[in-house]
Design an enzyme around this catalytic site. Structure first.
Site, mmCIF file in Angstrom:
data_model
loop_
_atom_site.group_PDB
_atom_site.id
_atom_site.type_symbol
_atom_site.label_atom_id
_atom_site.label_comp_id
_atom_site.label_asym_id
_atom_site.label_seq_id
_atom_site.Cartn_x
_atom_site.Cartn_y
_atom_site.Cartn_z
ATOM 1 N N TYR B 363 0.828 -1.204 0.000
ATOM 2 C CA TYR B 363 0.000 0.000 0.000
ATOM 3 C C TYR B 363 0.856 1.245 0.000
ATOM 4 O O TYR B 363 0.548 2.221 -0.677
ATOM 5 C CB TYR B 363 -0.948 0.011 1.194
ATOM 6 N N PHE B 366 1.861 1.937 -3.400
ATOM 7 C CA PHE B 366 0.760 2.522 -4.155
ATOM 8 C C PHE B 366 0.563 3.987 -3.796
ATOM 9 O O PHE B 366 0.360 4.835 -4.650
ATOM 10 C CB PHE B 366 -0.545 1.779 -3.860
ATOM 11 N N LYS B 372 -1.439 10.262 -8.917
ATOM 12 C CA LYS B 372 -2.676 9.511 -9.131
ATOM 13 C C LYS B 372 -3.808 10.083 -8.273
ATOM 14 O O LYS B 372 -4.921 10.324 -8.759
ATOM 15 C CB LYS B 372 -2.412 8.050 -8.768
ATOM 16 N N TYR B 373 -3.527 10.339 -7.000
ATOM 17 C CA TYR B 373 -4.582 10.823 -6.110
ATOM 18 C C TYR B 373 -4.930 12.275 -6.388
ATOM 19 O O TYR B 373 -6.066 12.694 -6.196
ATOM 20 C CB TYR B 373 -4.204 10.546 -4.652
ATOM 21 N N GLU B 431 -16.472 -2.022 2.069
ATOM 22 C CA GLU B 431 -15.701 -3.192 2.420
ATOM 23 C C GLU B 431 -16.569 -4.411 2.139
ATOM 24 O O GLU B 431 -16.291 -5.204 1.269
ATOM 25 C CB GLU B 431 -15.289 -3.118 3.889
ATOM 26 N N GLU B 444 -10.871 2.334 -7.311
ATOM 27 C CA GLU B 444 -9.432 2.169 -7.394
ATOM 28 C C GLU B 444 -9.098 0.758 -7.877
ATOM 29 O O GLU B 444 -8.071 0.201 -7.546
ATOM 30 C CB GLU B 444 -8.783 2.443 -6.020
ATOM 31 N N GLU B 453 -8.072 -6.337 -13.523
ATOM 32 C CA GLU B 453 -8.367 -6.701 -12.139
ATOM 33 C C GLU B 453 -9.865 -6.672 -11.864
ATOM 34 O O GLU B 453 -10.315 -6.335 -10.777
ATOM 35 C CB GLU B 453 -7.573 -5.807 -11.165
#
Lengths: 692, 692
Positions: B363, B366, B372-373, B431, B444, B453
């Site tokens: 993470y 990432f 990206k963010y 979640e 994401e 993915e």
């Protein structure tokens, strides 16, 4: 019963003839009409209503049944009827490479449904329609998916037998339908359950072009009634070229299927019954309108020359890969320090075979090959007369050493030569430790590729027993190779088949083969780097043979080496089109003594022994349509390529062969250098060698 | 010490510079002169007297010693001196493809003797002379035999960097030395210990042609003193194109070797010491005549731009194959029936990662990717302003669902977007089991290839929570591929490397890699039918990217399908020459919201994040000679080909890609259809898939 009996023909593989029909939901009637009344052995029948489209069905969701429009329930025929008499014909409208996405999706759904249904019925084969355009990747992808989990059903891809040299057809840009097949099977990775059904049309490509197909997995030839001519009595017949093609197909166990409508005014058939050849409206007692075509094919079949005895004996060896005799066992020990000699005067003595692994039956196979021993006898006779003038015939004794004497046939041949020529002869048959002075020796150590069974090393070893003016029989031998299409051999290079089966188990092994073939070959390197002894039958010989290595005996040079290196170039005839090379067929020719030679190289093969290959090397492909084949007792050798190579006219195939000698073994390495280099096969003899 | 320090450069892989020397039997002197006095790191030195010929030696049999004329005993240097400072130079007279059989045999004997000697000395590499003619099959056969049982020594095949578009040189019929290399390595079956040493001459081929070599295993660039120009002060320098080439090589860890004689009137070097550059007659205290060339290379190296921080962070990922994230683990369960929701008001809450296999460190990798963010934050901000006018900013609350929220960086970005725009926001971070009404969602889930993915399936599943006028961020994404030469990646597709190593072990794994590479890759099908995530570095991009699949969200169509099929055609630029395609590099570009996009497709890659690929797609190859590379945190994806395909200008490469969906999994299939069809890879997802 099929095409009837043929004198001396192979009983185990009957030749059948089928008929292509349209969709008919009364399957029992379809079958009884075409089989009982028509005399055909099987039907190639649509399994599903050709008007069905999955995308149209979906509109009815929620309303009514979802039963697919198959031709009858699975219960209308017995399981054995389905499997023995019906080849499923997949809907011909499907087009998986259409630009129209709906048609493409419908096609994929239908193809999978029909194959699934055919599997459920345990059909032996399904006929897939020919790809509609030049591109077939999506069709091949879908078929490849199906093949991954198919039961033992075969898929026959329908391919029109077309090759236009000049122009291109609508759907085959190169004008050569072989290209279409080749793309499809490469995408499906040479899957052993994917085969070809050739549509034979009224005009035929050149003989060389046709010849390519004999190395491909062709299972059926679909002959259209349009392709028939009419004879003087109004009956259908075929042109001479068509006849030759069909008898060639029959000789290669390719099923014939008649397709189309009655085109000939056969006197005894009434017009109205003739019009509907599927028989839907015709009483089964009526004569089938396509019967005259079947009768003609049966006539062609029965007219074929009977197989000679040797050929019948060897039928079960056709295209059966055998590990080379004595593969990894040392032969060289026969001339090691522990030699012993068995001496013959003028009587024959049975003795222990020299090569330890050969069973008695194998010797019988060898010894059947009487032409071979006649040639040896001639060579020995000529040598005896040359060395001993008539006036000394009673006083001079020639000493002969037989190196690698087997059970003694060469000894027998030698004794006969002595008797014929009236010369005195003393023979040493070498088993172990010969200690006599030797003046003449005869060898039976030649393998299919000449030097592949260590004859150079064995004869070098024996040479110390040879006088300076001694004679070696053979005096020289040369190996030859030619590139071949051999899809069956390529697919059979499977560990479980080759490693554990001796050649003589072959006859009873055919059923085990079928099982083994279902286990997808894991093409490991070792088995693709081994040369096999094989009676090549279903192969296409793509170019004339070229000589590879030559050995001469005796060789008293001090710097001699049995290592060899040869670069070879093959040009395929321009009218062949492109072709796939799965490997190389290897042969040898040996000069026994002066003009007496013995060999299996097709263009010079010893007469009577090898008539199949006796045609000139230029039209070598045509010769394979001959039906009265005779096969050498020395089978050919096959050097596989790990990845088959596609060659095109005008781009020569460049091949390199090495004979390498180490301190403990001898081996070959080989590679393709052009048009695209392959890996060097069998580096350091890692996969295949003969121990010293 | 080598070429000196470079700011921010990779310390682990130092750049070294060697010098090519002639035969000298005083090896300690040769070494001390070139290293201590010359400043070079290693010598490329002949191991054997160039006058030695095995066939001449044999005449002396029985008389005198049989010691081979090697350059000094193994004891004259310490083992570490031999292995660290000497590259063996195999006698340049050898010609294994000569028509002269004695020369051919002598060459084979000498080659094997010298390699054997070099192995005994534990040298790291030997330089093999360039093939003398167009044919190299026998040379390659012999090298291939050597490679089968070599210790971990590398063999560098010397290849002149030549490509003439119009004429052909004497020894390269196509005029392109790449063809020679290609034949050689195909014959040696892409052996990982066979690599290239390029002879850099005074004229250079086109940039596209040079670019091919970056995907090949080039280990050394041998720069001839003839290739240097003279600057105003009389010192050697290189042309701008040569400079670019050399810095490109340094950036790819390619060693530089100086070869030739002093050609420049450098003021401080006296003429007599300059004449003999091998140093045989020169005192070691004297300045080395080739020192000015070394100094210039060191100057070029030190002048290179420092690597940015992100690039340094990612150095150990270069060309390291990683199994795709979550490869065989279902992602789809995150929107299954057991959803639970973590609600954020305006504070950040750390929570359990969604994807179960990711370690905390992953993470952090990432989240380092702040660009990206920033792009997500911009997209969310723009969407909030569009949906909520200023006058309703205080009354309307937008509901946001973060699907696949990781540790929360998108949640944080969303909160910042809300604060910046002054809009009220309620966030659900999904979640399990979200049960609220959703108006806007952010995902994401994008993989390197966009949809690899399962983002289409996940977002389809989440779509039921989206209002009809809701917004999906991203609104669409497209995958792209391009054909690449990638010999390292091809050789690394080895089970033991890929299956057991997580990406973050990579740094400490380099030593294990070296071991694993010695175990000859058994190229099983499964590993060549898997796509890998990889920071591609040593690859040649052979043609601009083409789009593959596009997905748009939300998609309320009732007949939607996430299956896709795309046929692609690539043309390589005519000045590239032929090239080898080892597989395809894959990328994606996502439209987040209106004009805010995010992606790694080289021609449109998001600025700052992906500057390495920001050059135009036409001169994409040139861009790889840039030295200040930055690499995306989303690495590319690599689809291998089981057998690399050689493509030629004018023959387009036709490729087919399928995204297939079954009831339990999603997978890709791919194949080459032209110039020669490959098998369809990964049929039925047998090797690589993502579970639903």
């Amino acid at each position: 019963m099929a095409l009837g009996e043929r004198g001396g023909w192979d009983k185990s593989e009957s030749r059948y003839c089928g008929v292509e029909t349209d969709f008919n939901d009364d399957m029992p009637h379809l079958l009884s009409f075409n089989l009982s009344s028509g005399g055909f052995d099987f039907v190639v029948a649509s399994l599903m209503d050709p008007n069905y489209r999955p995308s149209l069905m979906e509109k009815d969701i929620g309303g009514g049944s979802h039963v697919l429009p198959f031709a009858g329930s699975d219960l209308v025929l017995s399981p054995s009827q389905w499997s023995s008499h019906v080849v499923g014909k997949i809907s011909s409208w499907i087009d998986l490479d259409s630009e129209d996405e709906i048609l493409r999706t419908d096609s994929e759904t239908t193809l999978k449904q029909e194959i699934s249904w055919a599997s459920h019925l345990s059909l032996q084969a399904c006929l897939l329609p020919s790809p509609k355009g030049a591109s077939c990747a999506n069709y091949a992808r879908c078929v490849n998916q199906i093949l991954q989990s198919l039961n033992n059903m075969q898929l026959w891809l329908r391919i029109p037998l077309v090759k236009n040299d000049d122009d291109t057809t609508d759907f085959i840009p190169s004008g050569d339908s072989w290209e279409l097949w080749n793309s499809f099977r490469l995408l499906c990775e040479h899957h052993s359950q994917l085969s070809v059904a050739l549509d034979v049309l009224s005009s035929l490509p050149s003989a060389n072009s046709l010849g390519r197909w004999l190395g491909e997995p062709v299972r059926a030839a679909i002959i259209h009634t349009d392709s028939f001519l009419t004879n003087a009595r109004g009956y259908p017949c075929l042109s001479r070229r068509h006849q030759k093609l069909i008898t060639g197909f029959l000789n290669h166990s390719i099923q014939v299927v008649i397709s189309g409508k009655l085109n000939h005014g056969v006197p005894s058939v009434s017009l109205d019954s003739a019009l509907d050849h599927t028989g839907t409206n015709v009483e089964s007692s009526q004569r089938h309108s396509l019967r005259p075509y079947l009768d003609y094919i049966a006539y062609l079949y029965q007219r074929m020359d009977p197989l000679p005895e040797q050929e019948r004996f060897e039928l079960s060896y056709r295209d059966f890969l055998q590990s080379p005799l004595q593969g990894h066992n040392p032969l060289f020990h026969i001339i090691s320090d522990e030699f012993c000699t068995i001496e013959f005067s003028n009587y024959y003595l049975s003795f222990q075979p020299l090569m330890d692994n050969l069973e008695a039956q194998t010797y019988e196979t060898f010894e059947k090959d009487s032409v071979k021993y006649i040639q040896y006898q001639r060579a020995i006779g000529n040598a005896l007369v040359d060395r001993v003038p008539d006036e000394e015939a009673s006083s001079l004794t020639t000493v002969l050493m037989v190196v690698g004497a087997g059970r003694g046939p060469l000894v027998r041949a030698s004794l006969q030569a002595a008797e014929e020529t009236g010369r005195k002869l003393k023979i040493y048959a070498v088993e172990k430790n010969p200690n006599a002075v030797v003046t003449l020796h005869v060898s039976e150590l030649l393998g299919s590729f000449g030097d592949n069974e260590l004859s150079p090393e064995c004869l070098d070893g024996a040479q110390r027993f040879l006088k300076q003016d001694g004679i070696s029989i053979p005096s020289s031998y040369t190996s030859f190779i030619q590139p071949v299409t051999a899809s069956k051999l390529h697919n059979d290079v499977i560990p479980c088949l080759c490693a554990q089966v001796s050649p003589l188990e072959a006859i009873s092994f055919s059923s085990k083969c079928a099982l083994a073939l279902q286990v997808k070959s894991h093409k490991d390197v070792v088995h693709f780097e081994t040369a096999y002894v094989v009676k090549v039958h279903s192969v296409a010989r793509l170019a004339p043979c070229e000589p590879v290595f030559t050995f001469t005996h005796p060789n008293f040079s001090t710097k001699k080496s049995n290592q060899r290196y040869k670069k070879l170039r093959f040009e395929i005839p321009s009218d062949t089109g492109s072709a796939m090379v799965h490997g190389f067929a290897g042969y040898f020719d040996a000069m026994l003594y002066k003009d007496v030679h013995l060999g299996i190289e097709p263009s010079t093969a010893t007469p009577n022994m090898f008539s199949c290959c006796a045609s000139s090397s230029v039209c070598f492909v045509e010769s394979y349509f001959d039906t009265g084949l005779q096969i050498p007792a020395w089978f050919a050798i096959f050097f596989p390529l790990r990845t088959p190579v596609c060659i095109r006219p005008g781009s020569p195939l460049e091949v390199h062969f090495w004979r390498c000698c180490g301190s403990t073994k001898v081996w070959y390495e080989w590679c393709v250098a052009s048009p695209n280099p392959s890996p060097v096969h069998n580096s350091n003899g890692r996969s295949y060698w003969v121990g010293l």
